[in-house]
Design a protein around this motif. Structure first.
Motif, PDB file in Angstrom:
ATOM      1  N   SER A 127     -18.144 -76.288  -8.275  1.00 18.70           N
ATOM      2  CA  SER A 127     -18.463 -75.377  -9.096  1.00 18.70           C
ATOM      3  C   SER A 127     -19.382 -74.166  -8.648  1.00 18.70           C
TER       4      SER A 127
ATOM      5  N   GLY B 261     -19.701 -71.662  -7.067  1.00 17.81           N
ATOM      6  CA  GLY B 261     -19.558 -70.081  -6.588  1.00 17.81           C
ATOM      7  C   GLY B 261     -20.073 -69.528  -5.600  1.00 17.81           C
ATOM      8  N   ASN B 262     -20.313 -70.458  -4.311  1.00 14.18           N
ATOM      9  CA  ASN B 262     -21.041 -69.630  -3.411  1.00 14.18           C
ATOM     10  C   ASN B 262     -19.589 -69.068  -2.440  1.00 14.18           C
TER      11      ASN B 262
ATOM     12  N   THR C 293     -16.648 -66.837  -0.856  1.00 16.53           N
ATOM     13  CA  THR C 293     -16.316 -65.315  -1.447  1.00 16.53           C
ATOM     14  C   THR C 293     -14.865 -64.712  -0.134  1.00 16.53           C
TER      15      THR C 293
ATOM     16  N   SER D  15     -17.140 -74.651  -4.138  1.00 20.04           N
ATOM     17  CA  SER D  15     -16.735 -74.090  -5.110  1.00 20.04           C
ATOM     18  C   SER D  15     -16.075 -74.588  -5.821  1.00 20.04           C
TER      19      SER D  15
ATOM     20  N   ALA E 248     -23.637 -64.539 -16.776  1.00 25.54           N
ATOM     21  CA  ALA E 248     -22.881 -65.468 -17.377  1.00 25.54           C
ATOM     22  C   ALA E 248     -22.587 -66.438 -18.164  1.00 25.54           C
TER      23      ALA E 248
ATOM     24  N   ARG F 148     -19.351 -74.957 -16.178  1.00 24.38           N
ATOM     25  CA  ARG F 148     -20.088 -75.340 -14.642  1.00 24.38           C
ATOM     26  C   ARG F 148     -20.334 -77.091 -14.194  1.00 24.38           C
TER      27      ARG F 148
END
Length: 163
Positions: free
Chosen positions: A78, A80-81, A83, A74, A8, A16
């Motif tokens: 933020s 980001g875990n 999916t 997420s 990133a 974030r």
């Protein structure tokens, strides 16, 4: 074949971390999100309009609640875990329509109003929920119904209508 790790950008990491710090300052943290998700989906399961739809789609509620916790972490922290593809999940429900999103938001706002740590958090989270509902509804109109979203009017409540 070698795997490539994508790093990133430092600016993205800082942004974030800033969003997470702002959320934490409003009282939005993992335990709050878990409580919100648990209470909200308990009300969804009991709702006369939404319960039958959700219960027909979800066979493993503990797994779904874990997925929803990761989704909201997420969105709000933020993290980001998460999916998954919420749009595809909603497109697969042939009967879902604007009135279902209206009811979803009404229940969400009611739950949020009951437990939000601060009025600022309620407005912030409620705004995110409405944006997500509007995006999903518009996607359904475009991809499933093949309708021009500009020819339709999104009629969803705002969080301020219950706060």
């Amino acid at each position: 074949m070698a795997t490539r790790t994508v790093q990133a950008h430092p600016h993205a990491i800082a942004a974030r971390e800033e969003r997470r710090a702002e959320a934490l300052a409003m009282g939005i943290d993992e335990p709050f999100i878990a409580d919100l998700v648990d209470r909200f989906y308990a009300s969804v399961r009991e709702d006369a309009v939404l319960g039958p739809i959700f219960n027909a789609q979800i066979s493993d509620w503990p797994a779904h609640l874990g997925q929803m916790n990761r989704f909201w972490q997420s969105v709000l922290l933020s993290a980001g875990n998460f999916t998954g593809n919420p749009m595809m999940k909603h497109l697969a429900i042939p009967t879902i329509a604007q009135e279902h999103f209206q009811q979803w938001l009404a229940l969400f706002y009611r739950t949020l109003h009951a437990i939000a740590p601060t009025p600022e958090a309620a407005r912030h989270i409620g705004g995110k929920a409405r944006m997500i509902a509007e995006s999903l509804l518009t996607g359904i109109w475009v991809h499933r119904d093949r309708e021009d979203p500009l020819a339709k009017k999104v009629e969803l409540p705002h969080v301020s209508s219950v706060l």
